[in-house]
Design a protein around this motif. Structure first.
Motif, PDB file in Angstrom:
ATOM      1  N   PHE A 138      40.657  39.562  40.076  1.00 35.98           N
ATOM      2  CA  PHE A 138      40.314  38.726  41.269  1.00 35.98           C
ATOM      3  C   PHE A 138      40.737  39.445  42.643  1.00 35.98           C
ATOM      4  CE2 PHE A 138      40.173  34.902  37.868  1.00 35.98           C
ATOM      5  CZ  PHE A 138      38.886  35.505  37.736  1.00 35.98           C
ATOM      6  N   GLN A 139      42.090  39.783  42.565  1.00 35.65           N
ATOM      7  CA  GLN A 139      42.698  40.277  43.623  1.00 35.65           C
ATOM      8  C   GLN A 139      42.030  41.461  44.210  1.00 35.65           C
ATOM      9  OE1 GLN A 139      45.420  38.864  45.243  1.00 35.65           O
ATOM     10  NE2 GLN A 139      44.634  40.033  46.942  1.00 35.65           N
ATOM     11  N   ARG A 140      41.340  42.296  43.137  1.00 36.84           N
ATOM     12  CA  ARG A 140      40.901  43.460  43.657  1.00 36.84           C
ATOM     13  C   ARG A 140      39.440  43.098  44.303  1.00 36.84           C
ATOM     14  NH1 ARG A 140      36.757  46.640  41.528  1.00 36.84           N
ATOM     15  NH2 ARG A 140      36.889  46.065  39.385  1.00 36.84           N
ATOM     16  N   LEU A 141      38.927  41.940  43.799  1.00 35.70           N
ATOM     17  CA  LEU A 141      37.439  41.534  44.047  1.00 35.70           C
ATOM     18  C   LEU A 141      37.757  41.032  45.613  1.00 35.70           C
ATOM     19  CD1 LEU A 141      35.923  39.845  40.876  1.00 35.70           C
ATOM     20  CD2 LEU A 141      35.420  42.042  42.070  1.00 35.70           C
ATOM     21  N   LYS A 142      38.655  40.167  45.970  1.00 40.68           N
ATOM     22  CA  LYS A 142      38.929  39.722  47.076  1.00 40.68           C
ATOM     23  C   LYS A 142      39.460  40.881  48.351  1.00 40.68           C
ATOM     24  CE  LYS A 142      42.488  36.556  49.437  1.00 40.68           C
ATOM     25  NZ  LYS A 142      43.535  35.860  49.372  1.00 40.68           N
ATOM     26  N   ASN A 143      40.186  41.798  47.851  1.00 41.90           N
ATOM     27  CA  ASN A 143      40.378  42.760  48.630  1.00 41.90           C
ATOM     28  C   ASN A 143      39.094  43.660  49.040  1.00 41.90           C
ATOM     29  OD1 ASN A 143      43.107  42.208  48.314  1.00 41.90           O
ATOM     30  ND2 ASN A 143      43.720  43.801  46.976  1.00 41.90           N
ATOM     31  N   GLU A 144      38.233  43.898  48.118  1.00 43.90           N
ATOM     32  CA  GLU A 144      36.799  44.640  48.658  1.00 43.90           C
ATOM     33  C   GLU A 144      35.935  43.612  49.202  1.00 43.90           C
ATOM     34  OE1 GLU A 144      35.556  45.650  44.556  1.00 43.90           O
ATOM     35  OE2 GLU A 144      37.208  47.351  44.207  1.00 43.90           O
ATOM     36  N   GLY A 145      36.578  42.468  49.581  1.00 48.61           N
ATOM     37  CA  GLY A 145      35.628  41.284  50.178  1.00 48.61           C
ATOM     38  C   GLY A 145      34.480  41.031  49.435  1.00 48.61           C
ATOM     39  N   ARG A 146      34.474  41.143  48.114  1.00 54.75           N
ATOM     40  CA  ARG A 146      33.658  40.511  47.332  1.00 54.75           C
ATOM     41  C   ARG A 146      33.723  39.029  47.080  1.00 54.75           C
ATOM     42  NH1 ARG A 146      33.187  44.708  42.530  1.00 54.75           N
ATOM     43  NH2 ARG A 146      31.491  43.226  41.929  1.00 54.75           N
ATOM     44  N   ILE A 147      34.634  38.305  46.933  1.00 51.71           N
ATOM     45  CA  ILE A 147      34.930  36.943  46.957  1.00 51.71           C
ATOM     46  C   ILE A 147      35.825  36.521  48.199  1.00 51.71           C
ATOM     47  CG2 ILE A 147      34.594  37.185  44.421  1.00 51.71           C
ATOM     48  CD1 ILE A 147      37.740  36.882  44.220  1.00 51.71           C
TER      49      ILE A 147
END
Length: 206
Positions: A138-147
């Motif tokens: 989830f943190q990676r998805l947030k860092n990638e701007g996907r969530i």
């Protein structure tokens, strides 16, 4: 006696774990004896003790095997371009495709962890591993701007874990429970919590 090849050792170890899982699912951790498992595996106690020195060691072996399987499935899901579709596929496996025996053993291990320190260490280690895996994703998805979640990532991972535990438990204890109706709603709630970001130019045109 010649030393067994690694593949043969792994096969025998898995055979013992399968026998232990069947016994634990049928009569529970406490009521199952090593002799029961030996009968199920069709081997002598001496042969079993070559691989596992106690019932707790068998629990640790089952958990480690499940952790390795989860890690591979999780890696495939994390690499998928459509996270929510991949999450639904992963949920399908664990909530529908897995035999009921595995759910019963997992619940029994959870209960045993409340009164057996050795089992508790094993059970909590894999519980923590699963939660931290989703937290990192989830943190990676947030860092990638996907969530763009409004709540903090650790809390969302905890909520997701609680929802999954509830569905897992309900599937194990209620034979009339229809998870096929609940799972899509649960995935929708997870989507709301994570708040996926639609890339510019891909917004639906209505």
């Amino acid at each position: 006696m010649p030393k067994l090849k690694p593949d043969t050792q792994r096969a025998r170890r898995d055979h013992i774990l399968d026998a232990a899982s069947a016994c634990f699912a049928r009569q529970g951790f406490h009521r199952t004896t090593v002799q029961d498992i030996c009968r199920e595996a069709e081997m002598s106690p001496g042969a079993l003790y070559v691989y596992f020195d106690s019932k707790e060691a068998l629990i640790a072996g089952l958990v480690e095997r499940d952790r390795a399987e989860f890690a591979q499935r999780f890696a495939d899901m994390a690499a998928a371009p459509n996270f929510f579709a991949a999450l639904e596929d992963l949920s399908q496996h664990y909530f529908f495709d897995d035999p009921v025996e595995k759910r019963l053993v997992a619940i029994d291990m959870g209960l045993e962890s409340t009164r057996n320190a050795r089992v508790a260490d094993t059970y909590r280690s894999v519980d923590c591993f699963c939660r931290e895996s989703f937290e990192s994703l989830f943190q990676r998805l947030k860092n990638e701007g996907r969530i763009a979640p409004e709540a903090d990532i650790p809390t969302i991972a905890r909520v997701f874990q609680v929802m999954g535990d509830g569905l897992f438990w309900r599937r194990a204890i209620d034979p009339e429970f229809d998870a096929s109706k609940v799972l899509p709603v649960m995935i929708g709630l997870v989507a709301k919590l994570l708040n996926p970001v639609v890339p510019a130019g891909q917004e639906s045109k209505s």
